[in-house]
Design an enzyme around this catalytic site. Structure first.
Site, PDB file in Angstrom:
ATOM      1  CE  LYS A  23       2.403  -4.587   0.490  1.00  0.00           C
ATOM      2  NZ  LYS A  23       1.354  -4.600   1.413  1.00  0.00           N
ATOM      3  N   GLY A 158      -0.707 -12.872   5.706  1.00  0.00           N
ATOM      4  CA  GLY A 158      -0.574 -12.091   6.932  1.00  0.00           C
ATOM      5  C   GLY A 158       0.873 -11.765   7.240  1.00  0.00           C
ATOM      6  N   GLY A 162       0.968  -8.217   1.084  1.00  0.00           N
ATOM      7  CA  GLY A 162      -0.268  -7.906   0.360  1.00  0.00           C
ATOM      8  C   GLY A 162      -1.044  -9.122  -0.126  1.00  0.00           C
ATOM      9  CB  SER A 163      -1.507 -12.613   1.126  1.00  0.00           C
ATOM     10  OG  SER A 163      -2.241 -12.516   2.327  1.00  0.00           O
ATOM     11  CB  SER A 164      -5.582  -9.167   2.333  1.00  0.00           C
ATOM     12  OG  SER A 164      -4.877  -7.950   2.373  1.00  0.00           O
ATOM     13  CD  GLU A 212      -6.673  -5.352   0.822  1.00  0.00           C
ATOM     14  OE1 GLU A 212      -6.744  -6.447   1.397  1.00  0.00           O
ATOM     15  OE2 GLU A 212      -5.736  -4.568   0.993  1.00  0.00           O
ATOM     16  CG  ASP A 223      -1.470  -3.421   0.333  1.00  0.00           C
ATOM     17  OD1 ASP A 223      -0.648  -2.504   0.238  1.00  0.00           O
ATOM     18  OD2 ASP A 223      -1.496  -4.218   1.292  1.00  0.00           O
TER      19      ASP A 223
END
Ligand SMILES: Nc1ncnc2c1ncn2[C@@H]1O[C@H](COP(=O)(O)OP(=O)(O)O)[C@@H](O)[C@H]1O
Ligand SMILES: C[C@@](O)(CCOP(=O)(O)O)CC(=O)O
Ligand SMILES: [Mg+2]
Length: 403
Positions: A23, A158, A162-164, A212, A223
């Site tokens: 995102k 990181g 919004g990879s997490s 998350e 996210d």
């Protein structure tokens, strides 16, 4: 509901795949954690998770076999024998896919212990947050059934894209599909990808939010929501409003390649807010007004060149104001400032996106700007060692594929 084995025995093959987008945040990061509105959109960069459940042992014993995770991009495999998972998590283990619940302190301590004997390279120690979220989601949704998960991603980790969340959403989507906790999709695309029913997406979203929390500490939920539902959204205090973007929004993303960690940045803003509560409340209030105004502007239909330019000028001004307030929050960085100065030379406006402290910067590309401008600014940004890419904004959220 036991489509993948467990005590009823294996009925494979049962490979499932899920993909969830990253995102951009157009306005409102950090302030959204403190109750302000924010505007975010899905981008066409995805994290893909696949899951293959293994046969359970003779008589259906779930202690047989292991839970494995292969991170394809870093070529790392992690493996936990089911007996070890059961030993560590004990009573904490209980497959309950329909009831998302937070990770308890005991569960978190057991997960930390389970990570100790995994050989995580020192240079990739930041992966441990993702591995903790994986173990939590897997064991909470499937118990300790043996299986192998694989993950690959287009997203820099990181970096503010919004990879997490994409990791938690795609993994929750795959796990819940394998558990039979979500029903057949509302629509199946040409390549076999399904969009789940709204209630099922809600369930995925709630689990992803719990994941998350392990990675971010105190996420707002924006996210995971935009990664699950896709499109462009306004998000405030857990409430999501879909935004109908009437004209295409073109953004250039610059990854400064300066690594940072969302959890630490979010905690830093909260500490600043506790040191200066009145001043920071005013900052968050100003960001709220910016996000509200930006969300109504994106929904305006601009028919001609004058209207399009006027709309984009307003968006650019709001992004510039938001960037100033992010500086007040202490989350800018010299690399971000370099991107801002460089793009301004070409009359383009930028702001950081995501948690800041490095990571990615968004630059609004006006519809009528000449391609040569984009080429020149990209060349100059890349000469600093940054990586530029253009993304499609406002696309699909989570999709699943049942093999
Ligand atoms: N594909 C992935 N595999 C394993 N862990 C991941 C993956 N994607 C994200 N993570 C976890 O999420 C962390 C990055 O999250 P965060 O600091 O919130 O940045 P962002 O969400 O902006 O990329 C990584 O350090 C890692 O622990
Ligand atoms: C800073 C924040 O607003 C967004 C963080 O995004 P990312 O992890 O940097 O992609 C935190 C949140 O909303 O949970
Ligand atoms: Mg994140």
């Amino acid at each position: 509901m036991d489509p993948v084995g467990g005590t009823a025995g294996y009925r494979g093959p049962a490979e499932v795949r899920a993909r969830a987008p990253g995102k951009i945040i157009l306005a409102g990061e950090h302030a959204v954690v403190h109750g302000s509105a924010a505007v975010a959109a899905a981008i066409d960069l995805y994290t893909r998770s696949s899951l293959l459940l293994r046969p359970t042992g003779e008589g259906g014993g779930a202690d047989f076999g292991a839970v494995e995770l292969y991170l394809r991009d870093s070529r790392l495999t992690f493996s936990w024998p089911c007996s070890r998972l059961r030993g560590a998590l004990g009573e904490e283990i209980g497959a309950n896919p329909g009831a998302p619940a937070p990770c308890s302190p005991d569960q978190l301590a057991a997960i930390a212990w389970l990570l100790e004997d995994q050989e995580i390279p020192e240079a990739k120690i930041w992966l441990s947050a993702g591995l903790s979220a994986f173990l939590f989601l897997y064991t909470s949704i499937l118990g300790c059934r043996p299986g192998k998960a694989e993950v690959t991603s287009d997203l820099p980790m990181g970096a503010g894209l919004g990879s997490s969340a994409a990791f938690c959403v795609s993994m929750s989507g795959a796990l819940l599909t394998a558990a039979g906790a979500v029903s057949v999709g509302a629509s199946r695309g040409a390549e076999g990808w399904e969009v789940l029913e709204k209630a099922d997406l809600e369930l995925v979203n709630q689990w992803a939010f719990q994941g998350e929390k392990i990675i971010h500490g105190k996420p707002s939920g924006i996210d995971n929501s935009v990664s699950t539902f896709g499109k462009m959204i306004k998000f405030k205090k857990g409430e999501l409003t879909n935004l109908e973007s009437r004209n295409p929004v073109k953004m250039l993303i610059t990854d400064t390649r300066v690594g940072r960690n969302t959890k630490a940045l979010v905690a830093g803003v909260s500490e600043r807010a506790s040191r200066h509560p009145d001043a920071m409340a005013s900052v968050f209030h100003a960001v709220n007004s910016i996000s509200e105004e930006l969300s109504s502007i994106v929904e305006l239909a601009a028919e001609d060149e004058i209207a399009i330019t006027s709309k984009e000028d307003k968006l650019a001004e709001l992004m510039e104001m938001n960037q100033g307030l992010l500086q007040c929050m202490g989350v800018s960085h010299s690399s971000i400032e370099t991107v801002l100065r460089t793009t301004l030379k070409y009359s383009l406006v930028s702001k950081l996106t995501g948690a800041g402290g490095g990571g990615c910067v968004l630059t609004l590309i006006p519809t009528l700007s000449a391609n040569i401008v984009l080429e020149k600014v990209t060349t100059e940004l890349e000469s600093h060692g940054y990586r530029c890419f253009k993304v499609e904004v406002g696309g699909r959220g989570l999709q699943v594929f049942r093999g």
